[in-house]
Design a protein around this motif. Structure first.
Motif, short mmCIF file in Angstrom:
data_model
loop_
_atom_site.label_atom_id
_atom_site.label_comp_id
_atom_site.label_asym_id
_atom_site.label_seq_id
_atom_site.Cartn_x
_atom_site.Cartn_y
_atom_site.Cartn_z
N ALA A 69 -6.39 -7.30 4.90
CA ALA A 69 -6.21 -8.61 5.53
C ALA A 69 -5.74 -9.65 4.52
O ALA A 69 -4.80 -10.42 4.78
CB ALA A 69 -7.51 -9.05 6.20
N VAL A 70 -6.37 -9.68 3.35
CA VAL A 70 -6.00 -10.66 2.33
C VAL A 70 -4.58 -10.43 1.83
O VAL A 70 -3.77 -11.37 1.71
CB VAL A 70 -7.01 -10.61 1.16
N VAL A 71 -4.24 -9.16 1.53
CA VAL A 71 -2.89 -8.85 1.05
C VAL A 71 -1.85 -9.17 2.12
O VAL A 71 -0.77 -9.71 1.83
CB VAL A 71 -2.80 -7.37 0.61
N ALA A 72 -2.18 -8.89 3.39
CA ALA A 72 -1.26 -9.18 4.49
C ALA A 72 -1.03 -10.69 4.63
O ALA A 72 0.11 -11.13 4.87
CB ALA A 72 -1.80 -8.61 5.80
N VAL A 73 -2.09 -11.46 4.48
CA VAL A 73 -1.95 -12.92 4.58
C VAL A 73 -1.06 -13.45 3.45
O VAL A 73 -0.16 -14.28 3.69
CB VAL A 73 -3.34 -13.59 4.54
N ILE A 74 -1.29 -12.96 2.23
CA ILE A 74 -0.47 -13.41 1.10
C ILE A 74 0.99 -13.04 1.32
O ILE A 74 1.91 -13.85 1.11
CB ILE A 74 -0.99 -12.81 -0.22
N TRP A 77 -18.18 -7.94 -5.76
CA TRP A 77 -16.83 -8.50 -5.89
C TRP A 77 -15.95 -7.63 -6.79
O TRP A 77 -14.73 -7.54 -6.57
CB TRP A 77 -16.90 -9.93 -6.43
N ARG A 78 -16.55 -7.02 -7.78
CA ARG A 78 -15.76 -6.16 -8.66
C ARG A 78 -15.20 -4.97 -7.88
O ARG A 78 -14.01 -4.64 -8.01
CB ARG A 78 -16.61 -5.69 -9.84
N VAL A 79 -16.03 -4.33 -7.07
CA VAL A 79 -15.55 -3.20 -6.28
C VAL A 79 -14.50 -3.66 -5.27
O VAL A 79 -13.51 -2.95 -5.03
CB VAL A 79 -16.73 -2.51 -5.56
N TRP A 80 -14.67 -4.85 -4.71
CA TRP A 80 -13.66 -5.35 -3.76
C TRP A 80 -12.32 -5.57 -4.45
O TRP A 80 -11.27 -5.21 -3.92
CB TRP A 80 -14.14 -6.66 -3.13
N LEU A 81 -12.35 -6.14 -5.66
CA LEU A 81 -11.10 -6.33 -6.39
C LEU A 81 -10.48 -5.00 -6.79
O LEU A 81 -9.25 -4.86 -6.84
CB LEU A 81 -11.35 -7.20 -7.63
N GLU A 82 -11.31 -4.01 -7.09
CA GLU A 82 -10.78 -2.68 -7.37
C GLU A 82 -10.08 -2.12 -6.13
O GLU A 82 -9.06 -1.43 -6.23
CB GLU A 82 -11.93 -1.73 -7.79
N THR A 83 -10.63 -2.42 -4.97
CA THR A 83 -10.01 -1.99 -3.71
C THR A 83 -8.66 -2.65 -3.53
O THR A 83 -7.67 -2.01 -3.15
CB THR A 83 -10.93 -2.33 -2.52
N VAL A 84 -8.60 -3.95 -3.80
CA VAL A 84 -7.33 -4.67 -3.70
C VAL A 84 -6.31 -4.09 -4.68
O VAL A 84 -5.13 -3.89 -4.34
CB VAL A 84 -7.53 -6.18 -3.98
N ALA A 85 -6.75 -3.79 -5.91
CA ALA A 85 -5.85 -3.23 -6.92
C ALA A 85 -5.28 -1.90 -6.45
O ALA A 85 -4.06 -1.65 -6.55
CB ALA A 85 -6.59 -3.05 -8.24
#
Length: 630
Positions: free
Chosen positions: A182-187, A104-112
C-alpha cells in the motif's frame, strides 16, 4: 552501511505452507547457484591463467581467452549478485534501521524486499529483449551469439526475484506485506499523478528522483544498487520517453568492462593470502624487527596493512587478516583494546590508494583513467597518510611502558625473513608488474592467484596448516562480494547515463568551474563531498556515481586525473571509517570485539592526522603525479 547484514535479524521459520514451499525452492536453487558461481570463479581463473601462460611463456596469445573470460564474467557477476541478495550481503545503510524497534525494522525489511521485487520484475522483459537482440551479433573469436553472454541479465533478474519474494514470504506477515504494498503503491501513484508538475520543473526534477527518492530508499535500508536502479527507472518512466531497455544495456556495459575482470580475482587472492598462511608470516617477520620498541606492534599493524591492503577487495577482509594475529600480543603488552581498534580503523582508511586497490581499478574503469598511472600515483599519498598515523602512534606510545620483550636475535629475524619472503614478494610482484607495464591488472591478479596457490601448497607440505574445507566457501564468498560490487557499478552506470542525458553533467561542470579559489577551491569542495559520500554510500558506489560527473570538472580546471583521483579516494576512505555512519569503523569494532562507544573518542586523533595528510596531498600535486613523469 553493512555489507553483511541480513534482511531481518528477527528471522523465524516460515509460518504458512506457501512460505515454506518458497523457502525450500529458493534454498535448493541457491545451492545450485552457489555451486555454479564457485565453478565460474575457478574456470574464469583458469581461462585467464591459460591466456597469460600462452602470451608470456609460449609467446602464442590465445585470441579467444579474453572473449570467453568476458562471457563467463557477466554470468559470474549476475550469479554473485543473486547470492549477495539471498544472503543479505549487498551494501546498504543500516545505521537508521537498526535504531528502530523490531516491528518497524521488519516492516522496513519487507519494503526493501518489495522494492527489489518490483525493480527486477520491471527489468526482466527488457533484459530478455536485450539478450534476444544480442543473439544477432556473433563474437569474432569464438563465433558464438553474444546473446549467450547477455542472457545472464534476465536469468539473474529472475533468480533475484525468487530470492526477494522467498525472503519476504518467510520473514514478513501478510499484514506487513499488504501495508508495504500500500505504501509503495501510494508513493508510485503520487509520482505518476505529479508527472505534469515534474516535467514542468525541468532539470530540478532530478532532485526529486536522485536526491529525495534515493535518500529515502537508502535511509530505509534498501540495498544501494537497487536504490540506484529504482530511481533511474522512475526517472526514465515518468520524466522521459526513454525505453526501459536502456537501463539494461547500460547495466550490461557497466558490468562487462574487461578492466573489471580483475575484481573477482583480487577478492579471491585476498582470501588465499589468509588461508595459505602468507599473511601470518609477514606479521611474524615485522614483529621480530619492531616488537621490542615502544609501540612497536602498532607500527607492525601499520606496515602489515600497508603491504596486504587492497589485495582482497574488502577492507573488512584486510582487517580480519591482520587483527587476529596481532591483537592478542598487543593486549598482553598493555595496549588498550579500544586504542587498537581505533588504529585498525584509521589504518584501513589510509590504505585505499595502495595498489592493487579495487577502488583504483573502479576509478580507472568508470572515469577513463589509466590504471597503471593510478597504481604509480597511489603509493606516495599512502606513504604520507601512513607517516601521519605513525606520528600519532609515536605520541601515544610515549605514555605506554616499555614492552618486556627482548630484541629478537639476528637468527630469529633471519628465520622469520626467510619464511616471509614469499609473502613480501607477492605485493611487490603485483605492484611492479602493473607499474612497469609488464602485464595488466587482470593478468597480474591471475598470476598472483596461481603464485599463492603454489606457495600455499608448498608451505602446507611442511606445516600441514591448510584447511581444504574452507576452499568452497571461499570461492562462493569471492563470487558474492564480486557480484555485490559489480551490480552497483552496473546500476550506477545506468544512473550516470540518465544524469548525463538530462544535461545535468554540463550544468555541474559550468557551476563548479566558477567556485572560489579555482582548482584548489574545487579540491576542498571535493574533499567535503567525498568524506560525506564515503560515510553514507561507501566507497565504490560513491565513486561510480559521482566520479564520471566530477572528473570532467577537474580536467577543465587543470587538475591532473591521477591527482584528483588520490584526493577523492583518500577523502572517501576517511568518510568510510569515520563515525557515526562509516561502515569501516563498525567493521573494525566488530573485528576487534570492542563496543563502538569506547572507540568513538579515540579514533578522532587518527582521523585528524589523515585529514592533514589529505590536505597536504591536495596542495602538493607532485605527491600523486611526480613519478608519472619518469
Amino acid at each position: 552501511m553493512d555489507a553483511a547484514m541480513n534482511y531481518a535479524d528477527a528471522a523465524s521459520a516460515p509460518a504458512n505452507p506457501l512460505a515454506r514451499l518458497l523457502a525450500g525452492v529458493n534454498r535448493n536453487v541457491m545451492h545450485v547457484v552457489a555451486a555454479v558461481a564457485a565453478t565460474l570463479v575457478v574456470v574464469e581463473t583458469g581461462v585467464l591463467l591459460a591466456g597469460v601462460i600462452y602470451r608470456y611463456a609460449l609467446h602464442d596469445p590465445l585470441i579467444w581467452s579474453d572473449e570467453l573470460a568476458s562471457t563467463l564474467f557477466i554470468w559470474l557477476s549476475m550469479l554473485g549478485a543473486v547470492l549477495a541478495l539471498d544472503r543479505g550481503e549487498h551494501m546498504r545503510l543500516t545505521a537508521i534501521v537498526n535504531k528502530l524497534s523490531d516491528k518497524w525494522r521488519v516492516w522496513l525489511e519487507t519494503v526493501a524486499a518489495l522494492i527489489v521485487c518490483i525493480f527486477v520484475l520491471m527489468i526482466i522483459h527488457p533484459a530478455v529483449d536485450h539478450a534476444s537482440e544480442q543473439m544477432a551479433i556473433t563474437t569474432p573469436a569464438l563465433e558464438i551469439p553474444d546473446g549467450l553472454r547477455a542472457a545472464a541479465l534476465p536469468v539473474g533478474a529472475i533468480l533475484m526475484f525468487l530470492a526477494a519474494i522467498a525472503r519476504m514470504a518467510s520473514r514478513s506477515s501478510v499484514k506487513q506485506v499488504l501495508s508495504a504494498v500500500a505504501v509503495v503503491a501510494v508513493i508510485g501513484a503520487v509520482l505518476w499523478i505529479s508527472k505534469p508538475a515534474l516535467l514542468a520543473m525541468g532539470n530540478y526534477n532530478l532532485i526529486v528522483f536522485f536526491v529525495v527518492l534515493i535518500g529515502v530508499c537508502v535511509a530505509g535500508g534498501i540495498p544501494i544498487a537497487f536504490a540506484f536502479g529504482t530511481a533511474t527507472m522512475a526517472y526514465l518512466t515518468i520524466a522521459t520517453g526513454a525505453p526501459m531497455m536502456i537501463v539494461v544495456s547500460r547495466m550490461d556495459e557497466g558490468m562487462s568492462s574487461l578492466i573489471l575482470l580483475s575484481v573477482p580475482l583480487f577478492v579471491l587472492l585476498g582470501s588465499l593470502l589468509e588461508i595459505s598462511g602468507l599473511a601470518r608470516t609477514l606479521i611474524d617477520f615485522m614483529a621480530a624487527l619492531l616488537g621490542h620498541v615502544r609501540g612497536g606492534l602498532q607500527y607492525v599493524l601499520l606496515g602489515a596493512m600497508f603491504l596486504v591492503s587492497g589485495i582482497s577487495g574488502s577492507k573488512a577482509a584486510d582487517m580480519a587478516a591482520i587483527a587476529p594475529a596481532l591483537f592478542p600480543e598487543m593486549k598482553k603488552r598493555g595496549s588498550k583494546p579500544e586504542e587498537l581498534v581505533a588504529l585498525l580503523s584509521s589504518s584501513g582508511a589510509m590504505t585505499e590508494t595502495i595498489p592493487p586497490s579495487l577502488v583504483l581499478i573502479t576509478i580507472g574503469a568508470v572515469c577513463s583513467v589509466s590504471i597503471t598511472a593510478l597504481f604509480i600515483g597511489g603509493l606516495m599519498p599512502a606513504v604520507i597518510a601512513t607517516i601521519a598515523i605513525g606520528i600519532v602512534c609515536w605520541f601515544r606510545a610515549r605514555r605506554e611502558p616499555m614492552p618486556d620483550v627482548k630484541r629478537a636475535s639476528i637468527g630469529v629475524i633471519g628465520k622469520t625473513l626467510i619464511a616471509a619472503i614469499p609473502a613480501l614478494a607477492l605485493p611487490m610482484l603485483i605492484r611492479v608488474a602493473v607499474i612497469e607495464g609488464v602485464a595488466t591488472a587482470t593478468e597480474v591478479a591471475t598470476i598472483g592467484v596461481a603464485y599463492t596457490i603454489v606457495v600455499g601448497l608448498v608451505m602446507h607440505a611442511f606445516m600441514k596448516h591448510l584447511d581444504f574445507k574452507r576452499i568452497y566457501p571461499m570461492l562462493v564468498e569471492a563470487a558474492t562480494l564480486s557480484g555485490a560490487i559489480l551490480l552497483i557499478i552496473g546500476m550506477a552506470t545506468s544512473m550516470a547515463w540518465a544524469l548525463t542525458q538530462s544535461g545535468f553533467s554540463a550544468k555541474l561542470v559550468s557551476l563548479m568551474q566558477g567556485v572560489p579559489g579555482g582548482g584548489f577551491g574545487f579540491l576542498l569542495i571535493t574533499i567535503v563531498i567525498f568524506i560525506v559520500l564515503g560515510s553514507i554510500l561507501e566507497g565504490i558506489p560513491a565513486i561510480v556515481l559521482f566520479g564520471p560527473l566530477l572528473f570532467p570538472v577537474a580536467r577543465s580546471l587543470g587538475i591532473h586525473d591521477v591527482h584528483y583521483a588520490m584526493v577523492v579516494i583518500l577523502a572517501m576512505g576517511i568518510g568510510l571509517f569515520a563515525p557515526p555512519f562509516g561502515v569501516g569503523f563498525y567493521a573494525a569494532c566488530a573485528i576487534g570485539k570492542v563496543s563502538p562507544d569506547k572507540v568513538f573518542n579515540r579514533v578522532w586523533g587518527y582521523l585528524a592526522a589523515l585529514v592533514v595528510a589529505l590536505l597536504v596531498v591536495a596542495a602538493v600535486p607532485w605527491i600523486s603525479i611526480g613519478f608519472l613523469e619518469h
